[in-house]
Design an enzyme around this catalytic site. Structure first.
Site, short mmCIF file in Angstrom:
data_model
loop_
_atom_site.label_atom_id
_atom_site.label_comp_id
_atom_site.label_asym_id
_atom_site.label_seq_id
_atom_site.Cartn_x
_atom_site.Cartn_y
_atom_site.Cartn_z
N GLY A 49 0.33 -70.01 -77.47
CA GLY A 49 1.66 -69.63 -76.96
C GLY A 49 2.69 -70.15 -77.96
O GLY A 49 3.00 -71.35 -77.97
N GLY A 56 6.33 -73.52 -77.59
CA GLY A 56 5.11 -73.70 -78.38
C GLY A 56 5.40 -73.78 -79.87
O GLY A 56 4.90 -74.67 -80.57
N VAL A 84 2.20 -71.34 -72.48
CA VAL A 84 2.46 -69.96 -72.05
C VAL A 84 3.14 -70.03 -70.68
O VAL A 84 3.15 -71.09 -70.05
CB VAL A 84 1.16 -69.12 -71.99
N ASN A 135 5.55 -75.35 -67.22
CA ASN A 135 6.06 -75.79 -65.91
C ASN A 135 5.16 -75.27 -64.80
O ASN A 135 5.52 -74.38 -64.04
CB ASN A 135 7.50 -75.29 -65.71
N SER A 192 9.82 -81.75 -71.37
CA SER A 192 11.23 -81.41 -71.15
C SER A 192 12.06 -81.66 -72.39
O SER A 192 11.77 -82.56 -73.17
CB SER A 192 11.81 -82.20 -69.99
N GLY A 228 13.86 -78.60 -73.68
CA GLY A 228 14.22 -77.26 -74.15
C GLY A 228 13.81 -77.07 -75.59
O GLY A 228 12.98 -77.82 -76.15
N LYS A 271 7.11 -83.76 -63.55
CA LYS A 271 8.00 -82.80 -64.23
C LYS A 271 8.75 -81.94 -63.21
O LYS A 271 9.92 -81.63 -63.38
CB LYS A 271 7.22 -81.91 -65.21
N HIS A 288 11.50 -83.98 -61.95
CA HIS A 288 12.53 -83.99 -63.02
C HIS A 288 13.41 -82.75 -62.88
O HIS A 288 14.63 -82.82 -62.93
CB HIS A 288 11.83 -84.03 -64.39
N ASN A 289 12.77 -81.60 -62.73
CA ASN A 289 13.54 -80.36 -62.65
C ASN A 289 14.35 -80.27 -61.36
O ASN A 289 15.45 -79.72 -61.35
CB ASN A 289 12.62 -79.15 -62.77
N GLU A 296 17.23 -82.21 -62.07
CA GLU A 296 18.01 -81.40 -63.03
C GLU A 296 18.86 -80.36 -62.28
O GLU A 296 20.05 -80.19 -62.55
CB GLU A 296 17.03 -80.72 -63.98
N LYS A 321 13.55 -70.26 -62.27
CA LYS A 321 12.14 -69.93 -62.52
C LYS A 321 11.21 -70.54 -61.49
O LYS A 321 10.03 -70.27 -61.50
CB LYS A 321 11.75 -70.39 -63.92
N HIS A 327 7.68 -81.93 -24.92
CA HIS A 327 7.13 -82.49 -26.16
C HIS A 327 7.03 -84.02 -26.14
O HIS A 327 6.53 -84.60 -27.10
CB HIS A 327 7.99 -82.03 -27.36
N1 NDP Z 1 12.11 -72.82 -72.41
C1 NDP Z 1 12.31 -74.06 -71.98
O1 NDP Z 1 13.40 -74.66 -72.11
C2 NDP Z 1 11.19 -74.81 -71.34
C3 NDP Z 1 10.04 -74.15 -70.93
N2 NDP Z 1 9.02 -74.86 -70.36
C4 NDP Z 1 7.80 -74.20 -69.92
O2 NDP Z 1 6.95 -74.00 -71.05
C5 NDP Z 1 6.17 -72.80 -70.87
C6 NDP Z 1 6.44 -71.87 -72.03
O3 NDP Z 1 7.82 -71.57 -72.04
P1 NDP Z 1 8.56 -70.81 -73.23
O4 NDP Z 1 8.05 -71.28 -74.53
O5 NDP Z 1 10.00 -70.92 -72.93
O6 NDP Z 1 8.06 -69.32 -72.97
P2 NDP Z 1 8.08 -68.07 -73.96
O7 NDP Z 1 8.04 -66.86 -73.12
O8 NDP Z 1 9.18 -68.21 -74.96
O9 NDP Z 1 6.72 -68.21 -74.77
C7 NDP Z 1 5.45 -68.04 -74.21
C8 NDP Z 1 4.57 -67.36 -75.23
O10 NDP Z 1 3.24 -67.33 -74.75
C9 NDP Z 1 2.71 -66.07 -75.06
N3 NDP Z 1 1.57 -65.76 -74.20
C10 NDP Z 1 1.57 -65.34 -72.93
N4 NDP Z 1 0.32 -65.18 -72.48
C11 NDP Z 1 -0.50 -65.49 -73.51
C12 NDP Z 1 -1.90 -65.48 -73.70
N5 NDP Z 1 -2.72 -65.14 -72.69
N6 NDP Z 1 -2.41 -65.84 -74.88
C13 NDP Z 1 -1.58 -66.19 -75.90
N7 NDP Z 1 -0.22 -66.19 -75.81
C14 NDP Z 1 0.29 -65.86 -74.62
C15 NDP Z 1 3.85 -65.14 -74.84
O11 NDP Z 1 3.62 -63.88 -75.42
P3 NDP Z 1 4.31 -62.58 -74.75
O12 NDP Z 1 5.76 -62.66 -75.13
O13 NDP Z 1 3.58 -61.45 -75.38
O14 NDP Z 1 4.09 -62.68 -73.27
C16 NDP Z 1 4.98 -65.91 -75.51
O15 NDP Z 1 5.02 -65.68 -76.89
C17 NDP Z 1 6.60 -72.24 -69.52
O16 NDP Z 1 5.75 -72.70 -68.52
C18 NDP Z 1 7.99 -72.82 -69.33
O17 NDP Z 1 8.37 -72.90 -67.97
C19 NDP Z 1 9.08 -76.22 -70.21
C20 NDP Z 1 10.18 -76.90 -70.61
C21 NDP Z 1 11.34 -76.26 -71.17
O1 5RP Z 2 11.91 -77.04 -67.50
C1 5RP Z 2 12.96 -76.77 -68.02
C2 5RP Z 2 13.89 -77.84 -68.42
O2 5RP Z 2 13.48 -79.08 -67.96
C3 5RP Z 2 13.30 -75.32 -68.25
O3 5RP Z 2 14.42 -75.14 -69.02
C4 5RP Z 2 13.35 -74.55 -66.97
O4 5RP Z 2 13.32 -73.18 -67.30
C5 5RP Z 2 14.61 -74.80 -66.16
O5 5RP Z 2 14.46 -74.26 -64.88
P1 5RP Z 2 15.21 -72.92 -64.40
O6 5RP Z 2 14.88 -71.85 -65.45
O7 5RP Z 2 14.64 -72.64 -63.06
O8 5RP Z 2 16.68 -73.22 -64.38
#
Ligand code: NDP
Ligand code: 5RP
Length: 469
Positions: free
Chosen positions: A10, A15, A72, A100, A126, A128, A181, A184-185, A188, A259, A450
């Protein structure tokens, strides 16, 4: 050749940036994403890290014991990745889900992998996009044997607190990391909502412009309120929209999205009988914002007060600041109550001081207040509620009148501040030796037999309420 220290599945927002962070810290990284364009952009940004074209290629390049971090979207995608990975891995390899994920899904997956000997970890991440790249807060939990295998890598890329400690510690077994986590959210959500309510009071009651409010938040960031969320709020309010020339915040539609982590925290609070109304109200504040069309129609039907603010504006801004501090403490108190209840239920052995420590840098809720919270759990690791720590109780005593006055002003002027209101109600309920639940128990006994307990003797009792005495 097995040359990579970690594989990341991912390569989206989180990632890719985590991969670059590992690389900057001297680790050899391989990445895989199902989307070829993500693999290309990853290769372009990385210096030595490689993008594999398949999970097989990714795993084949990893040193043993193999470490794979899944980044992912939570849910089916995680199951799909695990199904692809498991046959390629062997006992002693570690799989970390850094998304998450709902903690019970992590527990289910750990159980399903138990017989394979693959060590499964659910890690809260956490910070972003920027945090992932420069140093996130990390909350891993799961198979205890995995911790020594992943600790050097995770602690290397984690944010460092002012005292140099990495903001990454082992939370406990099972779904402990993902539960922490989620809380935490939840905090948040509440923190964001009370900041939004502070902005809204300054806007609606005092008629302040975003640029002026930006200055107020910048000033607040030099006080006990110092935090990432206050700092970014100041930045946001200062930003001008290039297209319209208006403050950008005024051009953004007032419908909040989510989310699910705040909702899970609220649902689990209800499931476990934990009082977390400010977290839940922050979720409801998002849901009511989302029904924009209904709100616009209702505005023509439902009446409210038409009052102008009369009073000392600067003094009121200071009251909002102090109300914000009090409400923020209530939100943290509720979050730690949730952790405490989960710890009792699952026997995870959560270390509340260590959790506050990990949240001090890198994560979205990083804040000066976490030093005080950490100190509170240092004084009493089993503190029954953050509010009753002597220092925190004194801060609340200093600010509670401001919270009351802000809530009262909002109510009198018809401005919705649900998180402020529920924080105050939480504080007042928690400090009340008596509540009207005696009458409630009588009502339940009246209509449903009750039963109730008495103040003067043990046992349960039922009254035939409709029979004459
Ligand atoms: N963004 C944020 O601020 C934060 C996010 N998170 C959590 O981290 C996780 C990832 O978030 P984020 O990076 O933002 O998400 P993104 O959507 O930016 O990235 C996820 C990636 O995973 C890929 N993917 C999905 N399924 C597969 C698979 N089966 N095999 C390989 N690759 C796959 C997606 O491809 P495709 O686009 O083709 O689906 C995409 O490129 C989530 O659970 C999110 O809630 C946690 C903290 C902060
Ligand atoms: O985990 C996070 C930060 O700690 C992500 O940014 C999460 O997407 C925030 O939650 P929501 O999208 O529901 O506002």
């Amino acid at each position: 050749m097995q040359q990579f220290d970690i594989g990341i599945v991912g390569l989206g927002v989180m990632g890719e940036n985590l991969a670059l962070n590992f690389e900057r810290n001297g680790f050899a990284v391989a990445g895989f994403d199902q989307e070829p364009s993500k693999r290309e952009s990853f290769t372009a940004r990385a210096s030595k890290a490689r993008a594999a074209r398949s999970l097989e290629e990714l795993v084949a390049g990893l040193r043993t014991p193999r470490r794979v971090l899944i980044m992912v979207p939570a849910g089916a995608a995680v199951d799909a990745v695990i199904a692809g990975l498991a046959p390629l891995l062997q006992a002693g390899d570690v799989v970390i889900d850094g998304g998450n994920t709902l903690f019970s899904d992590t527990q289910r997956r750990a159980l399903a992998l138990e017989d394979t000997g693959i060590l499964y970890v659910g890690a809260g991440v956490s910070g972003g996009e920027e945090g992932a790249l420069r140093g996130p807060a990390l909350m891993p939990g799961g198979h205890p044997q995995a911790w020594p295998v992943i600790r050097p890598l995770l602690q290397a890329i984690a944010a460092k607190a002012d005292d140099g400690e990495p903001c990454c510690d082992w939370m406990g077994p099972g779904g402990a990391g993902h539960f922490v986590k989620m809380v935490h959210n939840g905090i948040e959500y509440a923190d964001m909502q009370i900041i939004c309510e502070s902005y809204w009071l300054m806007h609606s009651l005092l008629g302040m412009k975003p640029a002026d409010m930006s200055g107020v938040f910048a000033r607040w960031n030099g006080t006990e309120l110092e935090s990432y969320l206050i700092a970014i709020t100041s930045d946001i309010l200062a930003r001008v929209d290039e297209d319209s020339g208006q403050p950008l915040v005024d051009m953004i539609l007032d419908t909040a999205e989510q989310k699910g982590t705040g909702k899970w925290a609220s649902q689990l609070a209800l499931d476990m009988g934990v009082t977390a109304p400010t977290i839940a109200d922050a979720v409801f504040a998002r849901t009511v914002s989302a029904v924009k069309d209904e709100r616009v129609a209702a505005a023509d039907i439902l009446k409210g007060p038409r009052r102008r603010f009369e009073g000392d504006r600067e003094a009121f801004i200071e009251k909002i600041r102090r109300a914000l501090l009090a409400a923020k403490i209530c939100a943290y108190a509720q979050g730690f109550q949730l952790l405490r209840a989960a710890d009792q239920e699952h026997q995870w052995g959560l270390q509340f001081g260590a959790i506050a420590s990990v949240w001090r840098a890198g994560c979205i809720i990083r804040a000066k207040l976490l030093q005080d919270i950490r100190a509170a759990f240092g004084r009493d690791a089993q503190l029954v509620n953050l509010l009753v720590d002597p220092h925190i109780a004194q801060v609340m005593a200093d600010c509670e009148q401001d919270l009351r006055e802000v809530v009262a002003a909002a109510a009198l002027h018809g401005i919705a501040v649900p998180a402020f209101m529920s924080a105050l109600a939480y504080y007042d309920a928690y400090r009340s030796p008596r509540l009207p639940a005696n009458l409630l128990q009588a009502q339940r006994d009246y209509f449903g037999a009750h039963k109730y307990r008495r103040v003067d003797r043990a046992g349960v009792f039922h009254t035939h309420w409709t029979q004459a005495e």
